[in-house]
Design a protein around this motif. Structure first.
Motif, PDB file in Angstrom:
ATOM      1  N   GLY A  71       0.891  -1.340  -0.220  1.00 15.69           N
ATOM      2  CA  GLY A  71       0.369   0.298   0.091  1.00 15.69           C
ATOM      3  C   GLY A  71       0.535   1.638  -0.326  1.00 15.69           C
ATOM      4  N   THR A  74       2.418   5.598   2.412  1.00 21.49           N
ATOM      5  CA  THR A  74       0.879   6.339   3.156  1.00 21.49           C
ATOM      6  C   THR A  74       0.374   5.404   4.273  1.00 21.49           C
ATOM      7  OG1 THR A  74       0.006   7.887   1.730  1.00 21.49           O
ATOM      8  CG2 THR A  74      -1.356   7.404   3.304  1.00 21.49           C
ATOM      9  N   ALA A  75      -0.007   3.869   3.598  1.00 20.27           N
ATOM     10  CA  ALA A  75      -0.999   3.083   4.432  1.00 20.27           C
ATOM     11  C   ALA A  75       0.037   2.811   5.576  1.00 20.27           C
ATOM     12  CB  ALA A  75      -1.016   1.872   3.736  1.00 20.27           C
ATOM     13  N   LYS A  78       0.134   4.965   8.652  1.00 18.83           N
ATOM     14  CA  LYS A  78      -1.428   5.101   9.137  1.00 18.83           C
ATOM     15  C   LYS A  78      -1.271   3.633   9.956  1.00 18.83           C
ATOM     16  CE  LYS A  78      -4.087   7.337   5.549  1.00 18.83           C
ATOM     17  NZ  LYS A  78      -5.278   7.249   4.647  1.00 18.83           N
ATOM     18  N   SER A  79      -0.440   2.659   9.440  1.00 17.07           N
ATOM     19  CA  SER A  79      -0.158   1.513  10.523  1.00 17.07           C
ATOM     20  C   SER A  79       0.267   1.411  11.968  1.00 17.07           C
ATOM     21  CB  SER A  79      -0.142   0.254   9.668  1.00 17.07           C
ATOM     22  OG  SER A  79      -1.137  -0.278   8.595  1.00 17.07           O
ATOM     23  N   LYS A 174      -3.303  -8.387   5.491  1.00 17.12           N
ATOM     24  CA  LYS A 174      -3.053  -7.593   4.997  1.00 17.12           C
ATOM     25  C   LYS A 174      -1.747  -5.929   5.842  1.00 17.12           C
ATOM     26  CE  LYS A 174      -5.291  -7.622   0.343  1.00 17.12           C
ATOM     27  NZ  LYS A 174      -5.736  -7.433  -0.697  1.00 17.12           N
ATOM     28  N   GLU A 175      -3.251  -5.345   6.934  1.00 16.21           N
ATOM     29  CA  GLU A 175      -2.587  -4.824   7.620  1.00 16.21           C
ATOM     30  C   GLU A 175      -1.154  -5.295   8.872  1.00 16.21           C
ATOM     31  OE1 GLU A 175      -3.355  -1.142  10.510  1.00 16.21           O
ATOM     32  OE2 GLU A 175      -4.876  -2.627  10.607  1.00 16.21           O
ATOM     33  N   ARG A 178       2.006  -5.563   6.525  1.00 15.19           N
ATOM     34  CA  ARG A 178       2.470  -4.097   6.154  1.00 15.19           C
ATOM     35  C   ARG A 178       3.183  -3.597   7.737  1.00 15.19           C
ATOM     36  NH1 ARG A 178      -1.796  -2.734   3.874  1.00 15.19           N
ATOM     37  NH2 ARG A 178      -2.594  -1.759   5.763  1.00 15.19           N
TER      38      ARG A 178
END
Length: 256
Positions: A71, A74-75, A78-79, A174-175, A178
């Motif tokens: 992602g 940015t992703a 955020k995580s 997925k998170e 990441r």
């Protein structure tokens, strides 16, 4: 690095490269276990502190790749913001614990490595997880982050406990992949800086760490293909069996 390779046979060098390829492959397929496999395997042909030094640079790069793959920046940011207390605690304790490596005997380091590998692999293999309430999340972040940071600073291993903790919090797949990239990468940077201070990462061991970049990234690329196409849980169970064997081998060396 010359003196390190001069003390190794050709087969030992080939073995070290093979271990690093496997570690990269498992990392690409499951999102974790790179330091555990590298240090478990390399410690059979290298002193523990050299094995730890060898994994630092490739660990930073492999986790940067993993964090951005799912992602982009940015992703990843955020995580990381959701777990900032855990990350801060982990990094702070890594700095403190990393200064103890050179002062410990080889047998003690082997046992400190092998024990957590076996125990945490068995926990993950059993499929068990610990439910954590939202009200207790802050305390859990500090406690688990401190334990993971201690293992990370001492042995370069903070992945299994982090994975188990994220699983207990029911983090989406997925998170989690990441986020582990962000956490492991940040931890590896701090570990590297700390070991520059402790002397573990020095003019002799740093070139070895750079040497290990290529096999790690090749293995990770192939592992990513597996992650994209196969059931990750089944493959993770297989890798955990391998980690149990590796951990038991370290315990054997520590007790002998």
């Amino acid at each position: 690095m010359d003196y390190i390779f001069n003390d190794l046979s050709l087969w030992a060098i080939v073995f070290a490269i093979a271990v690093t390829l496997v570690a990269g492959f498992v990392k690409g397929a499951t999102g974790f276990a790179l330091p555990m496999i590298m240090v478990s395997g390399l410690a059979t042909v290298l002193p523990p502190e050299v094995a730890i030094a060898a994994l630092i640079v490739p660990t930073v790069l492999s986790n940067l790749w993993q964090a951005l793959r799912g992602g982009g920046l940015t992703a990843a940011v955020k995580s990381a913001a959701k777990y900032k207390l855990y990350i801060f605690t982990l990094l702070a304790v890594i700095v403190i614990a990393s200064q103890l490596v050179s002062a410990m005997s080889q047998q003690a380091v082997f046992l400190m490595l092998g024990g957590p590998i076996v125990i945490l692999a068995l926990v993950l293999l059993s499929g068990k997880s610990i439910s954590i309430s939202p009200s207790g999340r802050g305390y859990a972040d500090v406690i688990v982050g401190a334990i993971a940071g201690f293992l990370g600073g001492l042995a370069g291993i903070w992945g299994p406990l982090t994975v188990m903790y994220l699983t207990a919090l029911e983090t989406p797949k997925k998170e989690q992949i990441r986020l582990t990239g962000v956490i492991f990468g940040a931890g590896a940077v701090v570990l590297g800086l700390s070991h520059l201070r402790s002397g573990v990462l020095n003019a002799q061991t740093l070139p070895l760490s750079f040497f290990m970049i290529l096999p790690v990234l090749i293995g990770q690329k192939v592992g990513n293909l597996v992650q994209d196409r196969l059931d990750q849980q089944k493959f993770k169970r297989a890798t955990l069996f391998v980690l149990i064997v590796a951990g038991l081998n370290l315990i054997r060396r520590g007790l002998m």
